[in-house]
Design a protein around this motif. Structure first.
Motif, PDB file in Angstrom:
ATOM      1  N   ILE A 126      54.690  18.609  57.660  1.00  0.00           N
ATOM      2  CA  ILE A 126      55.424  19.343  56.620  1.00  0.00           C
ATOM      3  C   ILE A 126      54.467  20.315  55.943  1.00  0.00           C
ATOM      4  O   ILE A 126      53.391  19.924  55.483  1.00  0.00           O
ATOM      5  CB  ILE A 126      56.009  18.389  55.557  1.00  0.00           C
ATOM      6  N   THR A 127      54.858  21.583  55.899  1.00  0.00           N
ATOM      7  CA  THR A 127      54.055  22.582  55.190  1.00  0.00           C
ATOM      8  C   THR A 127      54.919  23.772  54.814  1.00  0.00           C
ATOM      9  O   THR A 127      55.902  24.065  55.495  1.00  0.00           O
ATOM     10  CB  THR A 127      52.862  23.065  56.034  1.00  0.00           C
ATOM     11  N   HIS A 128      54.554  24.424  53.722  1.00  0.00           N
ATOM     12  CA  HIS A 128      55.194  25.708  53.389  1.00  0.00           C
ATOM     13  C   HIS A 128      54.205  26.846  53.629  1.00  0.00           C
ATOM     14  O   HIS A 128      54.490  27.989  53.324  1.00  0.00           O
ATOM     15  CB  HIS A 128      55.664  25.724  51.926  1.00  0.00           C
ATOM     16  N   GLN A 129      53.039  26.497  54.192  1.00  0.00           N
ATOM     17  CA  GLN A 129      51.993  27.497  54.427  1.00  0.00           C
ATOM     18  C   GLN A 129      51.736  27.652  55.924  1.00  0.00           C
ATOM     19  O   GLN A 129      50.747  27.148  56.451  1.00  0.00           O
ATOM     20  CB  GLN A 129      50.708  27.097  53.719  1.00  0.00           C
ATOM     21  N   LEU A 130      52.616  28.379  56.585  1.00  0.00           N
ATOM     22  CA  LEU A 130      52.340  28.745  57.971  1.00  0.00           C
ATOM     23  C   LEU A 130      51.226  29.783  57.984  1.00  0.00           C
ATOM     24  O   LEU A 130      50.436  29.861  58.919  1.00  0.00           O
ATOM     25  CB  LEU A 130      53.602  29.297  58.625  1.00  0.00           C
ATOM     26  N   ASN A 131      51.199  30.594  56.952  1.00  0.00           N
ATOM     27  CA  ASN A 131      50.055  31.478  56.684  1.00  0.00           C
ATOM     28  C   ASN A 131      49.288  30.903  55.499  1.00  0.00           C
ATOM     29  O   ASN A 131      49.884  30.599  54.460  1.00  0.00           O
ATOM     30  CB  ASN A 131      50.520  32.894  56.358  1.00  0.00           C
ATOM     31  N   VAL A 132      47.981  30.745  55.649  1.00  0.00           N
ATOM     32  CA  VAL A 132      47.137  30.218  54.577  1.00  0.00           C
ATOM     33  C   VAL A 132      46.367  31.382  53.966  1.00  0.00           C
ATOM     34  O   VAL A 132      45.448  31.928  54.590  1.00  0.00           O
ATOM     35  CB  VAL A 132      46.165  29.143  55.108  1.00  0.00           C
ATOM     36  N   LEU A 133      46.751  31.785  52.773  1.00  0.00           N
ATOM     37  CA  LEU A 133      46.126  32.939  52.131  1.00  0.00           C
ATOM     38  C   LEU A 133      44.733  32.586  51.640  1.00  0.00           C
ATOM     39  O   LEU A 133      44.540  31.597  50.930  1.00  0.00           O
ATOM     40  CB  LEU A 133      46.986  33.426  50.960  1.00  0.00           C
ATOM     41  N   SER A 134      43.760  33.409  52.009  1.00  0.00           N
ATOM     42  CA  SER A 134      42.369  33.169  51.591  1.00  0.00           C
ATOM     43  C   SER A 134      41.628  34.495  51.408  1.00  0.00           C
ATOM     44  O   SER A 134      40.453  34.617  51.742  1.00  0.00           O
ATOM     45  CB  SER A 134      41.651  32.286  52.614  1.00  0.00           C
ATOM     46  N   THR A 297      46.730  28.340  39.336  1.00  0.00           N
ATOM     47  CA  THR A 297      45.382  27.779  39.323  1.00  0.00           C
ATOM     48  C   THR A 297      44.386  28.880  39.689  1.00  0.00           C
ATOM     49  O   THR A 297      44.558  29.555  40.704  1.00  0.00           O
ATOM     50  CB  THR A 297      45.269  26.627  40.338  1.00  0.00           C
ATOM     51  N   PRO A 298      43.356  29.099  38.868  1.00  0.00           N
ATOM     52  CA  PRO A 298      42.402  30.189  39.119  1.00  0.00           C
ATOM     53  C   PRO A 298      41.798  30.114  40.521  1.00  0.00           C
ATOM     54  O   PRO A 298      41.308  29.072  40.942  1.00  0.00           O
ATOM     55  CB  PRO A 298      41.323  29.963  38.052  1.00  0.00           C
ATOM     56  N   GLY A 299      41.896  31.228  41.243  1.00  0.00           N
ATOM     57  CA  GLY A 299      41.294  31.321  42.564  1.00  0.00           C
ATOM     58  C   GLY A 299      42.142  30.778  43.693  1.00  0.00           C
ATOM     59  O   GLY A 299      41.796  30.956  44.856  1.00  0.00           O
ATOM     60  N   GLN A 300      43.276  30.125  43.374  1.00  0.00           N
ATOM     61  CA  GLN A 300      44.116  29.592  44.454  1.00  0.00           C
ATOM     62  C   GLN A 300      45.107  30.665  44.885  1.00  0.00           C
ATOM     63  O   GLN A 300      46.087  30.936  44.220  1.00  0.00           O
ATOM     64  CB  GLN A 300      44.853  28.314  44.032  1.00  0.00           C
ATOM     65  N   TYR A 301      44.824  31.262  46.040  1.00  0.00           N
ATOM     66  CA  TYR A 301      45.565  32.430  46.504  1.00  0.00           C
ATOM     67  C   TYR A 301      47.065  32.157  46.637  1.00  0.00           C
ATOM     68  O   TYR A 301      47.890  33.007  46.326  1.00  0.00           O
ATOM     69  CB  TYR A 301      45.008  32.897  47.852  1.00  0.00           C
ATOM     70  N   GLU A 302      47.410  30.962  47.106  1.00  0.00           N
ATOM     71  CA  GLU A 302      48.811  30.627  47.321  1.00  0.00           C
ATOM     72  C   GLU A 302      49.593  30.670  46.008  1.00  0.00           C
ATOM     73  O   GLU A 302      50.660  31.277  45.910  1.00  0.00           O
ATOM     74  CB  GLU A 302      48.920  29.229  47.936  1.00  0.00           C
ATOM     75  N   GLN A 303      49.057  30.016  44.969  1.00  0.00           N
ATOM     76  CA  GLN A 303      49.752  29.996  43.678  1.00  0.00           C
ATOM     77  C   GLN A 303      49.802  31.387  43.051  1.00  0.00           C
ATOM     78  O   GLN A 303      50.799  31.755  42.418  1.00  0.00           O
ATOM     79  CB  GLN A 303      49.084  29.003  42.728  1.00  0.00           C
TER      80      GLN A 303
END
Length: 370
Positions: A126-134, A297-303
């Motif tokens: 289970i994931t909502h991040q098929l793309n992981v933003l970094s 959250t600071p620095g968390q690209y997804e949020q």
């Protein structure tokens, strides 16, 4: 009813979101006659043990994920910690293999636990991040994540396939050979018609030290708030604690944590919500059709991506953690708030995967009585 199966449900311990969105999955397994087994670590495990005290539960090796104190150092700390995570994944694979054999597990549902996989039983990711933003390494982190997902028999994405949707580019790929199935948004909550009790609800979660840093900042900034605040810290402890503090023009009622039933009621009784822009929280607020304010959250690209996208859509405003002041909450009135997506998950079809026998599989239990 399907032939009852023993299913290991293993959410990642990164804040509370992965664990809380597994709650409706666990409830559905029980409703369909299956036997869930819970496996995680830290606060994620503690939360699910409190929600389902009757279910067998097991501790998995911890990834020991913590955030950098400064957002700009987030990615560097993730890179620095990656050998530790890889080591934990290797231990996790061994622990899961042992659980499958000792407990007669018929299938695994992993919510972002990369090592919660065993090739001889059907496994779901289970994931909502098929793309992981970094940032400038997004392509690399996304490909690495997709390579791991490819090992699983199915990938369940808690969003809708088309537009409009909640995840945007996080949960949608232009082209993919991954076994993706869109579930629609997952939430443990139901919308209820209740009288308003709180003018603002503060809902915290996430790894340290950022959870504590935000708690301290908000507690200071909200001293001048006019009205009643419910402040849930998101600290899963042995006993629930509560305290009410009188403000010059209102009050703050503090809880260390709330379980699902009480939290559902409190959210329904709150006019607006102040929280992180984690995806599980977004899904919950959409289900409850709430007005909100986000602090990523600071620095968390997804949020950060989710908060910017949702603000651009005119739904919920946001600001950076260091920029938050009390008057930011006045912006909420200019936004529409989140609305729910209607989705009808066919759990019978979803769980049919676990009735399939994989090639080279070892004999596992065929019923809960074995």
């Amino acid at each position: 009813m399907q032939n009852p199966k023993r299913i290991l449900v293993a959410p990642l311990n990164w804040g509370l979101g992965h664990a809380t969105r597994c709650i409706p999955i666990i409830q559905a397994l029980l409703e369909h006659g299956h036997q869930p087994f819970i496996a995680s670590d830290g606060v994620a495990l503690s939360l699910l043990q409190k929600e389902f005290p009757e279910l067998p539960s097991f501790e998995l090796p911890s990834y020991k994920i913590t955030y950098a104190e400064k957002g700009k150092n987030f990615k560097m700390k993730m890179i620095w910690d990656s050998p530790k995570v890889l080591k934990a994944m290797a231990k996790e694979k061994k622990a899961v293999k042992r659980l499958v054999k000792e407990q007669g597990i018929d299938g695994i549902i992993s919510d972002n636990r990369l090592g919660a996989y065993y090739k001889k039983v059907p496994c779901v990711f289970i994931t909502h991040q098929l793309n992981v933003l970094s940032g400038n390494t997004t392509w690399m982190s996304s490909k690495a994540h997709q390579k791991i997902i490819k090992k699983f028999d199915a990938c369940w994405v808690p969003d809708v396939a088309g537009k409009p949707n909640l995840t945007g580019k996080l949960g949608h790929l232009k082209k993919s050979k991954l076994p993706i199935l869109y579930l629609g948004p997952l939430s443990r909550f139901e919308k209820m018609d209740l009288p308003q009790k709180y003018d603002l609800m503060v809902l915290l979660s996430g790894p340290e030290p950022q959870r504590t840093l935000l708690e301290e900042k908000l507690f200071t900034e909200l001293q001048g708030f006019e009205g009643h605040i419910l402040f849930v810290k998101g600290k899963i402890e042995a006993q629930q604690t509560t305290e009410t503090i009188t403000l010059p023009k209102g009050s703050i009622t503090l809880y260390n944590f709330m379980q699902s039933k009480a939290l559902q009621q409190a959210l329904n009784q709150s006019e607006k919500v102040l929280c992180r822009s984690g995806y599980t929280t977004v899904m919950d607020l959409a289900k409850l059709e709430k007005k909100a304010f986000f602090i990523p959250t600071p620095g968390q690209y997804e949020q950060e991506y989710l908060a910017k996208r949702i603000e651009k859509q005119g739904l919920v405003p946001y600001c950076k953690q260091e920029d938050f002041t009390l008057d930011q909450l006045d912006r909420i009135k200019d936004f529409d708030g989140l609305t729910q997506f209607v989705s009808d998950i066919d759990y019978f079809d979803l769980f049919a995967l676990f009735s399939k026998v994989k090639e080279n599989s070892e004999p596992t239990s065929t019923s809960l009585s074995t």
